[in-house]
Design an enzyme around this catalytic site. Structure first.
Site, short mmCIF file in Angstrom:
data_model
loop_
_atom_site.label_atom_id
_atom_site.label_comp_id
_atom_site.label_asym_id
_atom_site.label_seq_id
_atom_site.Cartn_x
_atom_site.Cartn_y
_atom_site.Cartn_z
CG HIS A 181 42.68 11.73 31.37
ND1 HIS A 181 43.12 11.42 32.63
CD2 HIS A 181 42.41 13.06 31.38
CE1 HIS A 181 43.14 12.51 33.36
NE2 HIS A 181 42.71 13.51 32.63
CG ASP A 207 41.63 15.52 28.39
OD1 ASP A 207 41.07 16.60 28.68
OD2 ASP A 207 42.69 15.13 28.95
ZN LIG Z 1 42.69 15.50 33.16
ZN LIG Z 2 40.72 17.15 30.78
#
Ligand SMILES: [Zn+2]
Ligand SMILES: [Zn+2]
Length: 426
Positions: free
Chosen positions: A234, A307
């Protein structure tokens, strides 16, 4: 048994194919891609995909399935259902369960539950350090033998550089990456949002972009030192992206992923303390969002990963500072990615590449193409469809999404894993 997906346009970035083709499947694999209308014998199941695009099944390098330990948020079965409804045929599950996946017994449990659910393929990642405590390494060899495809302390950062160096060396001896949640925990503290005008406006403490930039820089240096594969999870700041771009130019074996919320939203969207906009790393500024978009286009960012972080109502319906981090993402990722296509940021081919062959390459997964002989993991979507993302579309056990009520473009119509339809939307 033979299945034919008829009348679709096939986009397969791995082979560069973008043409009308009928896909013939036998015994769970791609038998052939034939010209539309070409006769094929012994077809038991015929799927009409007129007006749709068929691509390799999407692969998500970053999912929190929450089981074992947090079954009130998500189970492996519900998470896999959310995955296939979003077009994802393979997901990599994070290790911050309870107990943590730092022992092969937990890995075995995850694999058994995934098999039972029999929807998406689940590739477990194990913890880098025991209990995610950042101190002593897990039994990486044993975990690898039990089927983990990489290591991550996601949710936490491995703050000790010597521990991180050793983790890279061990993981590399099995040829797998270490995935990092690169945020300096001392610099970030437990500040709940991005540092900037909007944190000041709301009177909240801020996480500086430097908390991410410095840690990405450190880990890139350690990857260069050890020659080991590093994956940045991320990525969210302009500075961190610039560091990865330089590292790649120098031949450092680093890959990275971006989450749809970081290319769609900014810190201003937090509005008046809306906890569905609270995540780690936090939503950043406009310049950062633009940098993420550019890097998706130019190849600096390798993959789109969700995520996916389900949370029950209780831990989100509270003060912003106290609310849990993260949002669900499996069910919105594809439509949000397609918005980038419609906005002219990336091509159709690049969008599919970011969701298929590119993540597979980063993690050595045996998927991501529709060439002859490949496993028939296939996503079929209607690029012209529009819909509103409402809670009754959500298969995840949790509903923590900032995109509820949003008008969406393009929709997944059918998902096949190993040639078998595991999800269909009418
Ligand atoms: Zn993370
Ligand atoms: Zn994560």
């Amino acid at each position: 048994m033979r299945t034919l997906i008829a009348k679709s346009r096939v986009i397969d970035p791995a082979s560069g194919l973008d043409e009308p083709r009928d896909i013939l499947i036998e015994d769970g694999r791609i038998l052939d891609l034939v010209r539309p209308g070409e006769k094929v014998a012994d077809v038991a199941e015929r799927i009409d995909a007129k007006g749709c695009i068929a691509t390799p099944g999407f692969v998500d390098l970053h999912v929190h399935l929450r089981e074992p330990g947090y079954e009130q948020k998500e189970t492996i079965a519900t998470g896999c259902m959310a995955a296939v409804s979003g077009g994802f045929t393979s997901v990599c599950s994070m290790a911050n369960t309870n107990p943590v996946n730092d022992h092969s017994s937990v890995t075995a449990l995850i694999l058994a539950k995934a098999k039972e659910a029999d929807l998406a393929r689940v590739y477990p990642m194990a913890a880098v350090t025991k209990g995610l405590a950042g101190e002593s390494l897990t039994e990486m060899g044993e975990l690898y033998e039990h089927g983990v495809i990489g290591f991550t302390d996601d949710g936490r950062c491995v703050m000790n550089a010597a521990v991180m160096r050793n983790a890279l060396v061990y993981a590399n001896s099995f040829g797998v990456p270490v995935s990092v949640h690169a945020i300096d925990e001392h610099l970030a503290g437990d500040a709940p949002m991005n540092s900037g005008f909007h944190s000041m406006r709301l009177g909240l403490r801020g996480v500086p972009a430097a908390a991410e930039d410095t840690m990405v820089a450190r880990d890139v240096v350690l990857s260069a030192l050890t020659g080991a594969r590093l994956h940045i999870q991320h990525i969210s700041t302009k500075g961190a992206i610039e560091i990865v771009r330089m590292a790649k130019a120098r031949g450092v074996p680093v890959t990275c992923e971006a989450a749809p919320h970081h290319f769609m939203l900014i810190d201003e969207d937090v509005g008046e303390y809306d906890t569905n906009f609270k995540m780690a790393p936090p939503l950043r500024g406009v310049d950062d969002r633009e940098a993420v978009r550019e890097a998706l286009a130019d190849g600096t960012i390798d993959a789109i990963a969700t995520d996916h972080a389900p949370h029950e109502k209780l831990v989100k319906d509270c003060e912003f500072e106290k609310a849990a981090n993260g949002i669900i993402g499996l069910e919105t990722a594809f439509s949000l990615t397609w918005e980038l296509v419609e906005a002219g940021v990336i091509s159709e081919m690049r969008a599919i590449e970011l969701l298929t062959v590119a993540p597979c390459k980063a993690f050595n997964l045996p998927h991501g193409t529709l060439t002859k002989g490949a496993l028939a993991d296939i996503t079929i979507f209607d690029p012209k469809a529009t819909y509103t993302f409402t809670t009754d579309r959500i298969y995840s056990l949790s509903k923590n999404s900032p995109f509820i009520g949003r008008a969406m473009k393009a929709d997944v119509k059918r998902t096949l894993v190993g040639g078998r339809t595991v999800f269909a939307r009418d």
